[in-house]
Design a protein around this motif. Structure first.
Motif, mmCIF file in Angstrom:
data_model
loop_
_atom_site.group_PDB
_atom_site.id
_atom_site.type_symbol
_atom_site.label_atom_id
_atom_site.label_comp_id
_atom_site.label_asym_id
_atom_site.label_seq_id
_atom_site.Cartn_x
_atom_site.Cartn_y
_atom_site.Cartn_z
ATOM 1 N N LEU A 168 -12.866 4.325 -7.009
ATOM 2 C CA LEU A 168 -12.727 6.013 -6.820
ATOM 3 C C LEU A 168 -11.277 6.285 -6.639
ATOM 4 C CD1 LEU A 168 -14.522 6.373 -3.384
ATOM 5 C CD2 LEU A 168 -15.374 6.845 -5.416
ATOM 6 N N PHE A 169 -11.146 7.241 -7.347
ATOM 7 C CA PHE A 169 -9.728 7.914 -7.810
ATOM 8 C C PHE A 169 -9.183 8.722 -6.838
ATOM 9 C CE2 PHE A 169 -6.827 11.117 -9.448
ATOM 10 C CZ PHE A 169 -6.115 10.449 -10.333
ATOM 11 N N VAL A 170 -7.762 8.596 -6.431
ATOM 12 C CA VAL A 170 -7.367 9.198 -5.351
ATOM 13 C C VAL A 170 -5.783 9.816 -6.346
ATOM 14 C CG1 VAL A 170 -6.370 9.233 -3.089
ATOM 15 C CG2 VAL A 170 -8.384 8.035 -3.466
ATOM 16 N N GLN A 171 -5.748 11.093 -6.142
ATOM 17 C CA GLN A 171 -4.346 11.588 -6.849
ATOM 18 C C GLN A 171 -3.233 11.358 -6.038
ATOM 19 O OE1 GLN A 171 -4.527 14.766 -9.423
ATOM 20 N NE2 GLN A 171 -2.701 14.081 -10.056
ATOM 21 N N THR A 172 -2.199 10.962 -6.508
ATOM 22 C CA THR A 172 -0.890 11.054 -5.775
ATOM 23 C C THR A 172 -0.513 12.162 -5.616
ATOM 24 O OG1 THR A 172 0.036 9.070 -7.165
ATOM 25 C CG2 THR A 172 1.676 10.225 -5.811
ATOM 26 N N PRO A 173 -0.002 12.516 -4.104
ATOM 27 C CA PRO A 173 0.245 14.050 -3.712
ATOM 28 C C PRO A 173 1.580 14.582 -4.528
ATOM 29 C CG PRO A 173 -0.204 12.513 -1.929
ATOM 30 C CD PRO A 173 -0.060 11.667 -2.968
ATOM 31 N N GLY A 174 1.054 15.830 -4.778
ATOM 32 C CA GLY A 174 2.159 16.515 -5.498
ATOM 33 C C GLY A 174 2.353 16.308 -6.918
ATOM 34 N N ARG A 175 1.783 15.314 -7.526
ATOM 35 C CA ARG A 175 1.576 14.988 -9.028
ATOM 36 C C ARG A 175 0.791 15.854 -9.772
ATOM 37 N NH1 ARG A 175 4.449 10.167 -9.446
ATOM 38 N NH2 ARG A 175 6.087 10.128 -7.879
ATOM 39 N N LEU A 176 1.134 16.140 -11.080
ATOM 40 C CA LEU A 176 0.160 17.028 -12.007
ATOM 41 C C LEU A 176 -0.406 16.243 -13.052
ATOM 42 C CD1 LEU A 176 2.536 20.040 -12.150
ATOM 43 C CD2 LEU A 176 0.765 19.754 -10.829
ATOM 44 N N GLU A 177 0.093 14.936 -13.323
ATOM 45 C CA GLU A 177 -0.665 14.267 -14.308
ATOM 46 C C GLU A 177 -2.136 13.965 -13.957
ATOM 47 O OE1 GLU A 177 2.065 13.699 -12.967
ATOM 48 O OE2 GLU A 177 3.777 14.048 -14.956
ATOM 49 N N GLU A 178 -3.262 14.011 -15.115
ATOM 50 C CA GLU A 178 -4.419 13.735 -14.397
ATOM 51 C C GLU A 178 -4.664 12.190 -14.156
ATOM 52 O OE1 GLU A 178 -8.715 13.577 -16.958
ATOM 53 O OE2 GLU A 178 -7.181 14.600 -17.714
ATOM 54 N N VAL A 219 0.795 -1.107 -0.155
ATOM 55 C CA VAL A 219 0.078 0.150 0.100
ATOM 56 C C VAL A 219 0.875 1.394 -0.013
ATOM 57 C CG1 VAL A 219 -1.712 1.312 1.212
ATOM 58 C CG2 VAL A 219 -1.966 -1.240 1.167
ATOM 59 N N PRO A 220 0.690 2.243 -0.935
ATOM 60 C CA PRO A 220 1.463 3.581 -0.922
ATOM 61 C C PRO A 220 1.400 4.094 0.442
ATOM 62 C CG PRO A 220 0.170 3.228 -3.067
ATOM 63 C CD PRO A 220 -0.202 2.231 -2.059
ATOM 64 N N GLN A 221 2.709 4.479 0.813
ATOM 65 C CA GLN A 221 2.763 5.087 2.205
ATOM 66 C C GLN A 221 1.962 6.426 2.209
ATOM 67 O OE1 GLN A 221 4.199 4.296 5.320
ATOM 68 N NE2 GLN A 221 4.633 2.061 4.173
ATOM 69 N N TRP A 222 1.748 6.968 1.123
ATOM 70 C CA TRP A 222 1.081 8.490 1.113
ATOM 71 C C TRP A 222 -0.275 8.238 1.381
ATOM 72 C CZ3 TRP A 222 -2.556 8.716 -2.563
ATOM 73 C CH2 TRP A 222 -2.332 7.764 -4.010
ATOM 74 N N LEU A 223 -0.906 6.974 0.995
ATOM 75 C CA LEU A 223 -2.253 6.598 1.048
ATOM 76 C C LEU A 223 -2.715 6.675 2.496
ATOM 77 C CD1 LEU A 223 -4.547 6.471 -1.022
ATOM 78 C CD2 LEU A 223 -4.093 4.036 -0.919
ATOM 79 N N THR A 224 -3.038 7.663 3.019
ATOM 80 C CA THR A 224 -3.452 7.312 4.565
ATOM 81 C C THR A 224 -4.815 8.182 4.649
ATOM 82 O OG1 THR A 224 -1.199 7.706 5.187
ATOM 83 C CG2 THR A 224 -2.543 8.301 6.875
ATOM 84 N N GLY A 225 -5.790 7.387 4.602
ATOM 85 C CA GLY A 225 -7.222 7.925 5.198
ATOM 86 C C GLY A 225 -8.278 6.899 5.058
ATOM 87 N N SER A 226 -9.524 7.283 4.850
ATOM 88 C CA SER A 226 -10.452 6.262 5.059
ATOM 89 C C SER A 226 -11.342 6.277 3.518
ATOM 90 C CB SER A 226 -11.347 6.573 6.295
ATOM 91 O OG SER A 226 -10.560 6.424 7.262
#
Length: 548
Positions: free
Chosen positions: A487-497, A50-57
């Motif tokens: 559900l789509f969740v964007q990678t933090p700090g990335r600009l690509e759609e 699981v990506p470390q940045w993926l912190t939520g519910s």
């Protein structure tokens, strides 16, 4: 073509969105079975990383109880609301679920029967009452359900589960406790609102619902709930009507499930699926009547598109018309030059798709499921283009000058503007539905990618990605696996759609162990990043949110 990843899992990746998998074992029936809520969260077994940045519910809602006592619910949209929650933190995942304590649920549990009429299931008077009590029960008026099984969305700092009536229910997103029932009729001139509001970056919420307008004529109100207030008061108390759309028929509003929004406009599509209000108001007290009994189709009106400006709210009296279709979900719409581009998940014709979503049909054996789907309206992803400037001298000519679409708009001699769509995807009895986009950055703007749940004869069996510009397609699919809306969740700090992940709940009843899991896909190519497996199955879920 089957691809095998490094953990030996198989998925399908090809250029056609059509499912190539059959389901003769009927594993899909598991998603239409009652389940129990959990006393406490359970830890999932994670494979992959699981990506470390993926912190939520991940919060999702849908029906979780399909019968009460010896009474069964009949329609897909009848079961009592169950909220699911996957918590992700430091690469670990836990799962929890709890029924929403609505009036419909509490009273059903107390009396061990269906007490409040649902979408396709009628509640009858208590058989233990005497004949006089039962008689008066029929004529006490309409008791509208608060069974909030369709979606979850934020208002200010609070979160609400909702259906399509005037009731929304505040929940605690951490504990899933039910907090407060809110009647929107106390604040707004609406009879109900959709479960698909639009939420802007500052937290402003827009929604639409039908109402009675001037001289008791029917209309549709777009309502606005402001963002968090400086004085910490409830934003709902400050809600107001922004603009009103007229109805094509008196006392017969169209069924509205969603609407579109751009930077400067609201887009409302009025379909030929109608609610007969006179029947709704007069026949409700008659034994055997429910919401589905009050729907009918106008076989001659086709479909009407309506526009209104946002600021100030002003109805634009264009007469956009096209052939009949059902509509539940807008994908996206945006302004380009002097046009509005509208992308939709449509179902051809005026026959109401919900007629085919009774549980008896969905729980049938596979060959019977396919026979039923053949009779139903056929799905198609379409793009319509609405011109904002109309040259009255251009009668009979295509008004659309955008070079990247084949959609047309033609001014007719009667003043109507006839629309023909560009088809973005079409497959016999294969739907791209429950669409999602990179909403935070591209809702109401020119975009490239849409993600959806693939329905195979109404059975959800794949996750899809569609490039709306090139029509290129990616698919994730595994045999005997039934996912939910991605559900789509964007990678933090990335600009690509499409730089991010997709989250979907999957039921895999044929698995020897852990038949349910949270699936995490790379949104670029739908390759699997991780899955978090639990030793429970999940009933079908409709919509939800990812909360950071």
């Amino acid at each position: 073509m089957f691809l095998t990843d490094k953990r030996g899992k198989r998925s399908v990746s090809h250029r056609k969105m059509v499912s190539r998998v059959e389901h003769p074992a009927g594993g899909y029936k598991k998603i239409f079975e009652t389940c129990k809520e959990l006393a406490e969260p359970i830890e999932a077994q994670v494979t992959g990383q699981v990506p470390q940045w993926l912190t939520g519910s991940l919060l999702r809602v849908g029906p979780g109880m399909f019968e009460v006592g010896d009474q069964a619910f009949h329609h897909l949209f009848d079961g009592q609301a169950l909220i699911h929650k996957f918590d992700l933190k430091n690469g670990k995942v836990t799962y929890y679920r709890k029924f929403v304590r609505t009036d419909a649920y509490v009273r059903a549990m107390t009396e061990n029967r269906v007490v409040i009429t649902e979408f396709g299931t009628t509640a009858y008077p208590d058989p233990c009452k005497n004949i006089f009590s039962r008689f008066f029960t029929y004529f006490q008026g309409i008791e509208v359900t608060d069974n909030c099984l369709v979606n979850i969305y934020p208002i200010g700092e609070d979160f609400y589960a909702c259906t399509e009536t005037n009731y929304i229910t505040k929940i605690n997103p951490e504990t899933l406790e039910t907090l407060t029932k809110v009647d929107l009729c106390n604040y707004l001139s609406v009879n109900g609102v959709t479960a698909h509001p639009h939420i802007e970056k500052d937290g402003t919420v827009y929604n639409i619902g039908n109402c009675f307008g001037k001289n008791m004529t029917l209309a549709y109100n777009v309502v606005k709930i402001p963002p968090i207030q400086k004085d910490k008061s409830d934003p709902i108390e400050k809600s107001r009507v922004v603009v009103q759309f007229p109805s094509s028929e008196h006392f017969k509003p169209s069924y509205v499930h969603s609407f579109g929004i751009t930077e400067n406009y609201f887009v409302f599509v009025e379909t030929p699926v109608k609610i007969n209000l006179l029947k709704f108001l007069s026949a409700w007290a008659i034994r055997g009547t429910n919401y589905m009994d009050c729907f009918e189709s106008n076989e001659t009106m086709g479909t009407w598109f309506h526009l209104a400006s946002k600021n100030p709210g002003e109805y634009k009296d264009y007469k956009f018309r096209t052939s009949a279709f059902n509509l539940f979900h807008h994908i996206n719409c945006y302004e380009d030059q002097d046009f509005i581009v509208v992308d939709l998940c449509t179902w051809k014709g005026f026959d109401f798709v919900y007629n085919y979503l009774y549980l008896a049909n969905l729980r049938n054996n596979w060959e019977e499921v396919k026979k039923s789907a053949i009779m139903a309206p056929q799905p198609e992803v379409r793009r319509y283009v609405l011109p904002l400037t109309v040259d009255k001298k251009a009668k009979g000519k295509n008004l659309v000058s955008l070079t990247y679409t084949t959609a047309i708009a033609v001014l007719r001699s009667d003043g109507t503007i006839w629309l023909e769509p560009e088809v973005l995807f079409s497959g016999p009895r294969q739907a791209f539905e429950f669409p999602q986009i990179n909403y935070n950055r591209f809702n109401g703007k020119d975009y490239m990618y849409a993600y959806g749940l693939g329905l195979n004869h109404f059975i959800p069996d794949r996750i899809c990605k569609l490039n709306v510009k090139t029509k290129e397609i990616w698919v994730w699919q595994e045999p005997d696996s039934y996912p939910s809306e991605p559900l789509f969740v964007q990678t933090p700090g990335r600009l690509e759609e499409d730089d991010g992940v997709l989250l979907s709940i999957v039921v895999s009843p044929g698995a020897a162990q852990r038949p349910g899991y949270l699936l995490i896909l790379n949104a670029r190519d739908l390759t699997e990043i991780a899955r978090a497996e639990v030793e429970v199955t999940f009933p079908v879920t409709f919509h939800g949110i990812y909360k950071t």
